[in-house]
Design a protein around this motif. Structure first.
Motif, mmCIF file in Angstrom:
data_model
loop_
_atom_site.group_PDB
_atom_site.id
_atom_site.type_symbol
_atom_site.label_atom_id
_atom_site.label_comp_id
_atom_site.label_asym_id
_atom_site.label_seq_id
_atom_site.Cartn_x
_atom_site.Cartn_y
_atom_site.Cartn_z
ATOM 1 N N PRO A 27 -27.528 23.864 38.838
ATOM 2 C CA PRO A 27 -28.470 24.618 37.988
ATOM 3 C C PRO A 27 -27.856 25.875 37.376
ATOM 4 C CG PRO A 27 -29.516 24.036 40.073
ATOM 5 C CD PRO A 27 -28.073 23.666 40.184
ATOM 6 N N ILE A 28 -27.039 26.568 38.147
ATOM 7 C CA ILE A 28 -26.391 27.779 37.621
ATOM 8 C C ILE A 28 -25.464 27.425 36.475
ATOM 9 C CG2 ILE A 28 -24.675 29.553 38.172
ATOM 10 C CD1 ILE A 28 -26.040 29.745 40.951
ATOM 11 N N ASN A 29 -24.676 26.353 36.641
ATOM 12 C CA ASN A 29 -23.766 25.935 35.565
ATOM 13 C C ASN A 29 -24.532 25.588 34.297
ATOM 14 O OD1 ASN A 29 -21.516 26.286 37.168
ATOM 15 N ND2 ASN A 29 -21.361 24.135 37.720
ATOM 16 N N LYS A 30 -25.634 24.857 34.443
ATOM 17 C CA LYS A 30 -26.421 24.473 33.270
ATOM 18 C C LYS A 30 -27.023 25.687 32.569
ATOM 19 C CE LYS A 30 -27.508 19.889 34.974
ATOM 20 N NZ LYS A 30 -28.533 18.998 35.527
ATOM 21 N N ILE A 31 -27.516 26.634 33.348
ATOM 22 C CA ILE A 31 -28.104 27.840 32.763
ATOM 23 C C ILE A 31 -27.043 28.642 32.023
ATOM 24 C CG2 ILE A 31 -29.095 30.095 33.343
ATOM 25 C CD1 ILE A 31 -30.639 28.639 35.587
ATOM 26 N N LEU A 32 -25.901 28.838 32.651
ATOM 27 C CA LEU A 32 -24.850 29.633 32.017
ATOM 28 C C LEU A 32 -24.291 28.935 30.783
ATOM 29 C CD1 LEU A 32 -22.989 31.030 35.145
ATOM 30 C CD2 LEU A 32 -24.395 32.291 33.517
ATOM 31 N N GLU A 33 -24.148 27.613 30.826
ATOM 32 C CA GLU A 33 -23.673 26.885 29.650
ATOM 33 C C GLU A 33 -24.655 27.011 28.489
ATOM 34 O OE1 GLU A 33 -22.986 22.894 30.953
ATOM 35 O OE2 GLU A 33 -21.241 23.447 32.156
ATOM 36 N N ARG A 34 -25.923 27.014 28.819
ATOM 37 C CA ARG A 34 -26.952 27.129 27.772
ATOM 38 C C ARG A 34 -26.987 28.531 27.181
ATOM 39 N NH1 ARG A 34 -29.595 27.048 23.760
ATOM 40 N NH2 ARG A 34 -31.812 26.615 23.638
ATOM 41 N N ILE A 35 -26.882 29.537 28.022
ATOM 42 C CA ILE A 35 -26.994 30.914 27.547
ATOM 43 C C ILE A 35 -25.709 31.359 26.864
ATOM 44 C CG2 ILE A 35 -27.252 33.314 28.270
ATOM 45 C CD1 ILE A 35 -29.106 32.312 30.463
ATOM 46 N N ILE A 36 -24.574 31.090 27.488
ATOM 47 C CA ILE A 36 -23.304 31.605 26.979
ATOM 48 C C ILE A 36 -22.679 30.648 25.973
ATOM 49 C CG2 ILE A 36 -20.984 32.367 27.608
ATOM 50 C CD1 ILE A 36 -22.170 33.287 30.289
ATOM 51 N N ALA A 37 -22.739 29.350 26.229
ATOM 52 C CA ALA A 37 -22.210 28.326 25.320
ATOM 53 C C ALA A 37 -20.755 28.585 24.946
ATOM 54 C CB ALA A 37 -23.085 28.204 24.077
ATOM 55 N N ASP A 38 -19.954 28.899 25.930
ATOM 56 C CA ASP A 38 -18.528 29.134 25.719
ATOM 57 C C ASP A 38 -17.827 28.815 27.037
ATOM 58 O OD1 ASP A 38 -16.165 29.892 24.572
ATOM 59 O OD2 ASP A 38 -16.634 32.023 24.448
ATOM 60 N N THR A 39 -16.502 28.717 26.984
ATOM 61 C CA THR A 39 -15.762 28.404 28.205
ATOM 62 C C THR A 39 -15.824 29.532 29.226
ATOM 63 O OG1 THR A 39 -13.732 29.213 27.166
ATOM 64 C CG2 THR A 39 -14.154 26.844 27.047
ATOM 65 N N ILE A 40 -16.225 30.711 28.790
ATOM 66 C CA ILE A 40 -16.345 31.824 29.733
ATOM 67 C C ILE A 40 -17.478 31.585 30.742
ATOM 68 C CG2 ILE A 40 -17.938 33.258 28.421
ATOM 69 C CD1 ILE A 40 -16.140 35.643 29.239
ATOM 70 N N VAL A 117 -34.612 33.600 26.544
ATOM 71 C CA VAL A 117 -35.620 33.919 25.534
ATOM 72 C C VAL A 117 -34.953 34.542 24.313
ATOM 73 C CG1 VAL A 117 -37.601 35.401 25.036
ATOM 74 C CG2 VAL A 117 -37.528 34.094 27.159
ATOM 75 N N ILE A 118 -34.010 35.440 24.523
ATOM 76 C CA ILE A 118 -33.298 36.069 23.400
ATOM 77 C C ILE A 118 -32.527 35.019 22.602
ATOM 78 C CG2 ILE A 118 -31.417 37.659 22.816
ATOM 79 C CD1 ILE A 118 -32.405 39.391 25.208
ATOM 80 N N VAL A 119 -31.832 34.126 23.295
ATOM 81 C CA VAL A 119 -31.082 33.061 22.612
ATOM 82 C C VAL A 119 -32.034 32.182 21.812
ATOM 83 C CG1 VAL A 119 -29.752 30.954 23.019
ATOM 84 C CG2 VAL A 119 -29.130 33.056 24.199
ATOM 85 N N ARG A 120 -33.173 31.824 22.396
ATOM 86 C CA ARG A 120 -34.143 30.983 21.702
ATOM 87 C C ARG A 120 -34.702 31.664 20.456
ATOM 88 N NH1 ARG A 120 -34.987 26.066 21.028
ATOM 89 N NH2 ARG A 120 -37.214 25.920 21.266
ATOM 90 N N VAL A 121 -34.978 32.955 20.547
ATOM 91 C CA VAL A 121 -35.497 33.690 19.390
ATOM 92 C C VAL A 121 -34.479 33.658 18.253
ATOM 93 C CG1 VAL A 121 -36.077 36.011 18.557
ATOM 94 C CG2 VAL A 121 -37.101 35.149 20.666
ATOM 95 N N PHE A 122 -33.207 33.902 18.570
ATOM 96 C CA PHE A 122 -32.186 33.867 17.530
ATOM 97 C C PHE A 122 -32.010 32.464 16.960
ATOM 98 C CE2 PHE A 122 -30.659 37.965 19.345
ATOM 99 C CZ PHE A 122 -30.737 38.699 18.167
#
Length: 135
Positions: A27-40, A117-122
């Motif tokens: 779950p953490i990996n999925k959340i971070l991939e969704r929010i950050i969307a980068d290899t970082i 939420v911020i990512v979704r708004v953008f």
């Protein structure tokens, strides 16, 4: 006997932390991939797993509470490590480890929700802008 208790509580806290890291890694990996969307996001995931271990072990192995087994309470005797106290210390270690990691993950998930939420708004703004341009 105190050293054995210290090592046992450390081992239990490490085992409980390991199990919780395994449960929450996906779950953490999925959340971070969704929010950050980068290899970082991989680096952040590794850091968060490390933080889970540190939080779990430091919460589970409560040195200040274990000191009662080596420091005299009233100046005369040291508290004895009976089988009942061993069971109590093992139980405390398990509960405190889970509680520490739960609080850490709660904070992470709150900030992750805000970031989501911020990512979704953008994304919605960008989608509306693209629709206006195509019209």
């Amino acid at each position: 006997m105190f050293i054995t208790l210290l090592l046992v509580t450390f081992g239990i806290a490490l085992l409980v932390s390991f199990l919780l890291v395994k449960i929450f890694t996906s779950p953490i990996n999925k959340i971070l991939e969704r929010i950050i969307a980068d290899t970082i996001s991989i680096a952040w995931s590794k850091y968060l797993r490390f933080a889970m271990y540190v939080t779990g072990i430091s919460s589970g192995v409560r040195i200040w509470q274990l000191e009662v087994y080596i420091t005299p309470e009233d100046g005369t005797s040291v508290r004895a490590l009976t089988s009942e106290r061993w069971i109590l210390e093992v139980y405390r270690t398990i509960i405190e480890t889970m509680q520490g990691i739960a609080w850490m993950l709660l904070v992470f998930f709150i900030f992750a929700l805000i970031a989501f939420v911020i990512v979704r708004v953008f994304e919605l703004k960008r989608k509306l802008k693209d629709e206006k341009v195509s019209d």
